[in-house]
Design a protein around this motif. Structure first.
Motif, PDB file in Angstrom:
ATOM      1  N   SER A 189       3.105  -2.850  13.423  1.00 20.86           N
ATOM      2  CA  SER A 189       3.793  -2.924  12.867  1.00 20.86           C
ATOM      3  C   SER A 189       2.711  -4.389  12.096  1.00 20.86           C
ATOM      4  O   SER A 189       2.922  -5.012  11.016  1.00 20.86           O
ATOM      5  CB  SER A 189       4.762  -3.946  12.869  1.00 20.86           C
ATOM      6  OG  SER A 189       5.777  -3.451  13.813  1.00 20.86           O
ATOM      7  N   ILE A 190       1.613  -4.929  12.706  1.00 20.54           N
ATOM      8  CA  ILE A 190       0.774  -5.935  12.220  1.00 20.54           C
ATOM      9  C   ILE A 190      -0.212  -5.247  11.267  1.00 20.54           C
ATOM     10  O   ILE A 190      -0.544  -4.351  10.887  1.00 20.54           O
ATOM     11  CB  ILE A 190      -0.291  -6.027  12.981  1.00 20.54           C
ATOM     12  CG1 ILE A 190       0.498  -6.475  14.561  1.00 20.54           C
ATOM     13  CG2 ILE A 190      -0.970  -7.330  12.712  1.00 20.54           C
ATOM     14  CD1 ILE A 190      -0.329  -6.731  15.943  1.00 20.54           C
ATOM     15  N   PRO A 191       0.496  -5.761  10.075  1.00 22.73           N
ATOM     16  CA  PRO A 191      -1.127  -5.350   8.467  1.00 22.73           C
ATOM     17  C   PRO A 191      -2.269  -5.235   9.444  1.00 22.73           C
ATOM     18  O   PRO A 191      -3.018  -6.045   9.766  1.00 22.73           O
ATOM     19  CB  PRO A 191      -0.358  -6.221   8.003  1.00 22.73           C
ATOM     20  CG  PRO A 191       0.138  -7.936   8.097  1.00 22.73           C
ATOM     21  CD  PRO A 191       0.417  -6.636   9.685  1.00 22.73           C
ATOM     22  N   VAL A 192      -2.833  -4.653   9.025  1.00 22.04           N
ATOM     23  CA  VAL A 192      -4.432  -4.594   8.983  1.00 22.04           C
ATOM     24  C   VAL A 192      -5.572  -4.604   7.881  1.00 22.04           C
ATOM     25  O   VAL A 192      -4.641  -4.219   6.783  1.00 22.04           O
ATOM     26  CB  VAL A 192      -5.128  -3.021   9.399  1.00 22.04           C
ATOM     27  CG1 VAL A 192      -5.971  -2.506   9.528  1.00 22.04           C
ATOM     28  CG2 VAL A 192      -4.103  -2.456  10.771  1.00 22.04           C
ATOM     29  N   ASP A 209      -2.028 -14.168   3.654  1.00 26.14           N
ATOM     30  CA  ASP A 209      -2.713 -13.211   4.223  1.00 26.14           C
ATOM     31  C   ASP A 209      -3.057 -11.803   3.482  1.00 26.14           C
ATOM     32  O   ASP A 209      -2.708 -11.079   3.405  1.00 26.14           O
ATOM     33  CB  ASP A 209      -1.422 -12.503   4.972  1.00 26.14           C
ATOM     34  CG  ASP A 209      -1.817 -11.902   6.495  1.00 26.14           C
ATOM     35  OD1 ASP A 209      -2.864 -11.741   6.689  1.00 26.14           O
ATOM     36  OD2 ASP A 209      -1.378 -11.862   7.695  1.00 26.14           O
ATOM     37  N   LEU A 210      -4.577 -11.316   4.054  1.00 26.46           N
ATOM     38  CA  LEU A 210      -4.893 -10.606   2.704  1.00 26.46           C
ATOM     39  C   LEU A 210      -5.082  -9.321   3.799  1.00 26.46           C
ATOM     40  O   LEU A 210      -4.560  -8.079   3.434  1.00 26.46           O
ATOM     41  CB  LEU A 210      -6.693 -11.115   3.385  1.00 26.46           C
ATOM     42  CG  LEU A 210      -7.226 -11.653   1.728  1.00 26.46           C
ATOM     43  CD1 LEU A 210      -8.774 -11.976   2.339  1.00 26.46           C
ATOM     44  CD2 LEU A 210      -7.137 -10.725   0.586  1.00 26.46           C
ATOM     45  N   GLY A 211      -4.605  -9.169   4.954  1.00 25.36           N
ATOM     46  CA  GLY A 211      -3.659  -8.596   5.868  1.00 25.36           C
ATOM     47  C   GLY A 211      -2.257  -7.497   4.989  1.00 25.36           C
ATOM     48  O   GLY A 211      -2.725  -6.519   4.692  1.00 25.36           O
ATOM     49  N   VAL A 212      -1.232  -8.607   4.766  1.00 24.62           N
ATOM     50  CA  VAL A 212      -0.525  -8.530   4.247  1.00 24.62           C
ATOM     51  C   VAL A 212      -0.752  -7.699   2.578  1.00 24.62           C
ATOM     52  O   VAL A 212      -0.090  -6.486   1.708  1.00 24.62           O
ATOM     53  CB  VAL A 212       0.507  -9.045   3.773  1.00 24.62           C
ATOM     54  CG1 VAL A 212       1.553  -9.143   2.536  1.00 24.62           C
ATOM     55  CG2 VAL A 212       0.932 -10.084   4.631  1.00 24.62           C
ATOM     56  N   VAL A 213      -1.595  -7.854   1.888  1.00 21.06           N
ATOM     57  CA  VAL A 213      -1.545  -7.026   0.699  1.00 21.06           C
ATOM     58  C   VAL A 213      -2.663  -6.212   0.230  1.00 21.06           C
ATOM     59  O   VAL A 213      -2.543  -5.113  -0.210  1.00 21.06           O
ATOM     60  CB  VAL A 213      -2.703  -8.444  -0.848  1.00 21.06           C
ATOM     61  CG1 VAL A 213      -1.886  -9.425  -1.477  1.00 21.06           C
ATOM     62  CG2 VAL A 213      -4.177  -8.900   0.457  1.00 21.06           C
ATOM     63  N   ALA A 214      -3.647  -5.722   1.715  1.00 23.33           N
ATOM     64  CA  ALA A 214      -4.719  -4.960   1.852  1.00 23.33           C
ATOM     65  C   ALA A 214      -3.953  -3.501   1.628  1.00 23.33           C
ATOM     66  O   ALA A 214      -4.296  -3.297   0.773  1.00 23.33           O
ATOM     67  CB  ALA A 214      -4.940  -4.585   3.660  1.00 23.33           C
ATOM     68  N   GLY A 215      -2.592  -2.898   2.083  1.00 27.44           N
ATOM     69  CA  GLY A 215      -2.104  -1.901   1.623  1.00 27.44           C
ATOM     70  C   GLY A 215      -0.761  -1.687   1.063  1.00 27.44           C
ATOM     71  O   GLY A 215      -0.624  -0.909   1.116  1.00 27.44           O
ATOM     72  N   HIS A 216      -0.784  -3.278   0.207  1.00 27.53           N
ATOM     73  CA  HIS A 216       0.780  -2.687  -0.677  1.00 27.53           C
ATOM     74  C   HIS A 216       0.193  -3.331  -2.155  1.00 27.53           C
ATOM     75  O   HIS A 216       1.204  -3.534  -2.319  1.00 27.53           O
ATOM     76  CB  HIS A 216       1.260  -3.762   0.315  1.00 27.53           C
ATOM     77  CG  HIS A 216       2.189  -3.424   1.267  1.00 27.53           C
ATOM     78  ND1 HIS A 216       1.358  -3.781   2.189  1.00 27.53           N
ATOM     79  CD2 HIS A 216       3.588  -2.495   1.914  1.00 27.53           C
ATOM     80  CE1 HIS A 216       2.469  -2.615   3.412  1.00 27.53           C
ATOM     81  NE2 HIS A 216       3.148  -2.167   2.929  1.00 27.53           N
ATOM     82  N   THR A 255     -10.044  -4.601  -8.029  1.00 23.56           N
ATOM     83  CA  THR A 255      -9.428  -3.309  -7.280  1.00 23.56           C
ATOM     84  C   THR A 255      -9.676  -4.309  -5.541  1.00 23.56           C
ATOM     85  O   THR A 255     -11.017  -4.835  -5.320  1.00 23.56           O
ATOM     86  CB  THR A 255      -9.757  -1.814  -7.223  1.00 23.56           C
ATOM     87  OG1 THR A 255     -10.678  -2.487  -6.539  1.00 23.56           O
ATOM     88  CG2 THR A 255      -9.971  -2.189  -8.679  1.00 23.56           C
ATOM     89  N   THR A 256      -8.190  -3.655  -5.324  1.00 24.62           N
ATOM     90  CA  THR A 256      -7.874  -4.379  -4.155  1.00 24.62           C
ATOM     91  C   THR A 256      -8.711  -3.294  -2.872  1.00 24.62           C
ATOM     92  O   THR A 256      -9.440  -3.857  -2.233  1.00 24.62           O
ATOM     93  CB  THR A 256      -6.415  -3.841  -3.186  1.00 24.62           C
ATOM     94  OG1 THR A 256      -5.704  -4.129  -4.054  1.00 24.62           O
ATOM     95  CG2 THR A 256      -6.233  -3.740  -1.666  1.00 24.62           C
ATOM     96  N   LYS A 257      -9.747  -1.936  -3.344  1.00 23.63           N
ATOM     97  CA  LYS A 257     -10.524  -1.523  -2.407  1.00 23.63           C
ATOM     98  C   LYS A 257     -12.067  -1.719  -2.794  1.00 23.63           C
ATOM     99  O   LYS A 257     -12.460  -2.386  -1.858  1.00 23.63           O
ATOM    100  CB  LYS A 257     -10.498   0.120  -3.138  1.00 23.63           C
ATOM    101  CG  LYS A 257      -9.606   0.833  -2.236  1.00 23.63           C
ATOM    102  CD  LYS A 257      -9.734   2.082  -2.214  1.00 23.63           C
ATOM    103  CE  LYS A 257      -8.526   2.930  -1.672  1.00 23.63           C
ATOM    104  NZ  LYS A 257      -8.000   4.554  -1.930  1.00 23.63           N
TER     105      LYS A 257
END
Ligand SMILES: Nc1ncnc2c1ncn2[C@@H]1O[C@H](COP(=O)(O)OP(=O)(O)OP(=O)(O)O)[C@@H](O)[C@H]1O
Ligand SMILES: Nc1ncnc2c1ncn2[C@@H]1O[C@H](COP(=O)(O)OP(=O)(O)O)[C@@H](O)[C@H]1O
Ligand code: SF4
Ligand code: SF4
Ligand SMILES: [Mg+2]
Ligand SMILES: [Mg+2]
Lengths: 338, 361
Positions: free
Chosen positions: A265-268, B226-233, B250-252
């Motif tokens: 669940s931890i966002p990467v 949190d950059l982790g939250v936006v990375a995949g979304h 762009t995120t990538k």
């Protein structure tokens, strides 16, 4: 036995805290029902160790932390701290014992008295316990404030709301240190902070731990945070312990299906890796009527019939690594080889 | 479900949202707080934009400026905001009312404070549908039930009759999303929608937002620290510091070719699961600038490991990278440039010199 086992408890002269078969229940109004917040857990912490406690909201982490402090006293079970059985202490004896164990909380601003000056707030425990002369108290408070990165002069003039969230957490930490405790229970101390302040506070806790020879219990729901600061981690689900392992082992070799869920669940922070897949559906069921057998069974992808009737006990799957699961993802160590 | 209330007027050409030199300042006894200080960017239809930065960097005030949700007193606004070609930067709350719900909707960090504690969930979703879309009560309640199903709330019919306190934090955030989606907004602003939630529920809510965005062809602005939250979304990321946009890509592109030392520092402060326990975290020393008296040159200079005299005196402009005209950054010595590499070498050398001196006595 109704508990989840004690195979993971250590027999060492360095045990600072040992809780056994801890149960905490709360009545639900006048219904006769009860919230099974903590249902027979056992844990120990060695002197100088950091124990991480992880799990979803409502799984009983804070209740465990407060039960150790006897706030309120647990429904049943034993809590031995520095050799004394806390559940049998009188009120006065317990107040004295609480100077050796302190707790810091998630919401730093509301846990500080809003009307007092910050330096007074940090000084207060010393005044209550009449420790040292005025000069000694002042000197101690100022040096601890410096230590946590708060300017003592500003602390003498300002109230909590004049500081940021991260600074208020530093102030709570300073206050928890003035009585020279041996154990600090940190209940989600960084969950309300942004990532950069979180890193500052985690580093500060590591430094203070080394300097003051502290033992920590660190409660959080983010396993990446818990792994960073802990030596050993206990994973909780719905009032029970699922898995106990050294931090690095827990990540490299998780044995419980729920631990894998938490890890996934931890966002990467990498768009190339961050595949969007929900690790688990739904939420934990109510602790008022917990499922029989393994409490994780309604959400577990590997659940079999036995999981719905028989509660798994903690057993060894490696060195210092224990899991309570009928079908763990790591093969259990045979009893004969232990 | 095919009869979703889709984002309206999806097929008009051109960007959905254009910000030009937007400023939002607050008059306070201490002086003028420059919460948002000259931000320009463009958001296309159906895209997800992440706005990232530390606490106090102006993320919330920027999204509230776009929504027209600012305190009426003491607010000084400047620049231009066009939404579907229409200037909305100067509209008052009253005029914005026609935009809210159908055009733009917002969800907040703490769902409890934005839900009415004494009103049934069903009514909180149905009422806006009756008011904004002129639905009959019966229709509105049926739609409300379907919205709860869309946001994956089990036993939707029963939940309509419940009050907010009877639900978990994650469930309440789903209700907030259902309310925000009710009138089929073209753009959804989510301000730290998962900061108060568990990691497991956070993953669920982020997936839900992504899925609804795709199904409804809606734009999403996701605000977080949190950059982790936006990375995949997200498709794009805007990094804010001290009220300014300091990097956008762009995120990538951002993760592959990070230019701003601040973005790099934000990323490095996240604890990594793959690091061994007790790995020292690279925290950013100090605090974000005071927005009443921001530093004169680069606002990040007092905390930047690469800061040079030029950084203290001259403000770096937002410029495109050589490789990608859409990757913007504001820094004199960007990460990866020869100048930055040279500074890094100098820092490493002085560190080892220091270590040698310390070890030599
Ligand atoms: N009404 C107001 N009057 C004066 N200053 C304000 C007002 N609202 C916000 N500010 C200030 O504007 C700055 C930016 O605030 P904003 O809420 O946008 O930050 P943020 O990036 O969303 O932070 P967080 O991560 O803490 O939510 C802060 O310094 C804040 O104190
Ligand atoms: N004073 C109380 N009265 C009734 N129920 C409580 C009380 N304190 C905690 N609980 C319940 O006990 C369970 C565990 O709570 P808690 O220890 O706060 O979980 P965590 O800290 O892991 O989020 C939850 O279901 C919670 O609602
Ligand atoms: S005991 Fe059964 S239900 Fe519980 S975690 Fe193991 S496999 Fe899943
Ligand atoms: S302009 Fe200078 S101080 Fe600012 S981020 Fe770049 S190197 Fe650092
Ligand atoms: Mg808690
Ligand atoms: Mg904000």
């Amino acid at each position: 036995m109704a508990g989840t086992g004690k195979a993971h408890l250590r027999d060492s002269p360095d045990v600072l805290l040992r809780i056994e078969d801890l149960v905490v229940e709360f009545p639900v109004g006048r219904t006769g029902l009860k919230v099974n917040a903590v249902s027979g857990i056992s844990l120990d912490v060695l002197r100088g160790e950091t124990l991480g406690l992880v799990g979803e909201s409502g799984c009983g982490k804070s209740t465990t932390g407060r039960a150790i402090m006897q706030l309120p006293r647990p429904t049943s079970g034993s809590v031995v701290f520095e050799g004394s059985e806390l559940t049998r202490l009188t009120g006065d004896e317990m107040r004295e014992a609480r100077t050796r164990m302190q707790m810091i909380f998630q919401d730093p601003i509301s846990s500080l008295n809003p009307r007092r000056k910050v330096r007074q707030i940090v000084m207060e425990p010393l005044n209550i316990w009449k420790r040292g002369t005025d000069a000694e108290r002042s000197q101690k408070v100022d040096s601890i404030l410096e230590e946590v990165g708060i300017d003592p002069t500003r602390a003498a003039e300002s109230q909590p709301h004049q500081f940021s969230g991260g600074q208020c957490q530093r102030i709570s930490i300073a206050r928890s240190l003035v009585l020279d405790p041996s154990l600090i229970i940190c209940d989600e101390p960084v969950s309300a902070l942004d990532v950069s302040v979180q890193a500052q506070v985690l580093n500060l806790l590591e430094d203070l731990k080394a300097e003051y020879g502290l033992t920590l219990i660190f409660i959080a729901h983010d396993l990446a945070v818990v792994k960073n600061i802990s030596d050993r981690v206990a994973v909780m689900y719905l009032g029970k312990i699922c898995e106990v392992a050294p931090s690095d082992v827990l990540y490299e070799n998780p044995a419980h299906h729920y631990t894998s869920v938490l890890l996934n669940s931890i966002p990467v922070p990498d768009p190339e890796v961050a595949v969007t897949k929900t690790a688990i559906e739904g939420e934990p069921p109510s602790p008022v009527l917990p499922p029989p057998g393994c409490r994780f069974n309604p959400r577990c992808p590997a659940a079999q019939d036995i999981c719905r009737t028989e509660e798994p006990q903690l057993r060894a799957v490696g060195d210092g690594h224990f899991v309570a699961c009928h079908f763990p993802t790591v093969t259990p160590v045979e009893l004969s080889t232990r | 479900m095919s009869d979703l209330i889709q984002a309206s007027s999806r097929d008009i050409d051109g960007p959905l949202l254009v910000l030009k030199d937007v400023t939002t300042h607050f008059k306070t006894p201490r002086g003028l707080v420059r919460a948002v200080d000259g931000v320009s960017f463009t958001l296309d239809r159906g895209k997800a934009l992440g706005i990232v930065g530390e606490s106090g960097s102006g993320k919330t005030i920027l999204s509230r400026s776009i929504m027209g949700l600012l305190p009426p007193r003491g607010t000084v606004r400047g620049g231009s905001i066009t939404f579907e070609g229409r200037e909305i930067g100067n509209l008052g709350r009253k005029e914005m009312r026609s935009v809210w719900g159908k055009e733009m909707a917002m969800i907040f960090q703490d769902p409890m404070t934005s839900l009415n504690p004494v009103m049934k969930i069903g009514r909180q979703i149905a009422e806006p549908l009756q008011i904004h879309l002129g639905m009959t009560k019966q229709n509105a309640w049926a739609t409300a039930e379907r919205l709860l199903q869309d946001v994956r709330i089990p036993e939707a019919k029963r939940r309509l009759e419940q009050y907010p306190h009877e639900m978990s934090g994650g469930m309440r955030q789903r209700v907030m999303i259902a309310i925000a989606l009710a009138c089929g907004p073209t753009a959804l602003f989510a301000d730290e929608p998962t900061t108060a939630l568990d990691v497991t529920v956070q993953a669920q809510i982020l997936d839900l937002l992504g899925e609804q965005r795709r199904d409804r062809n809606m734009s999403l602005v996701l605000v977080t620290h949190d950059l982790g939250v936006v990375a995949g979304h997200t498709d794009e990321i805007a990094v804010m510091y001290g009220g300014k946009l300091v990097e956008k890509a762009t995120t990538k592109g951002l993760f592959a070719n990070m230019k701003m030392p601040y973005t790099e520092a934000l990323l490095n402060s996240i604890p990594r699961l793959e690091d061994r326990s007790h790995t020292r975290l690279s925290a950013i020393a100090g605090r974000p600038p005071d927005l009443v008296n921001p530093p004169k040159g680069c606002r990040f200079a007092p905390r930047c490991p690469y800061a040079q005299p030029k950084c203290q005196n001259e403000e770096p402009p937002l410029v495109p990278t050589a490789e990608d005209p859409n990757h913007l950054y504001a820094c004199w010595y960007p990460v990866g440039s020869p100048e930055n590499t040279e500074i890094k070498v100098r820092i490493a050398a002085s560190k080892s010199e220091f270590a040698a001196a310390a070890g030599g006595n």
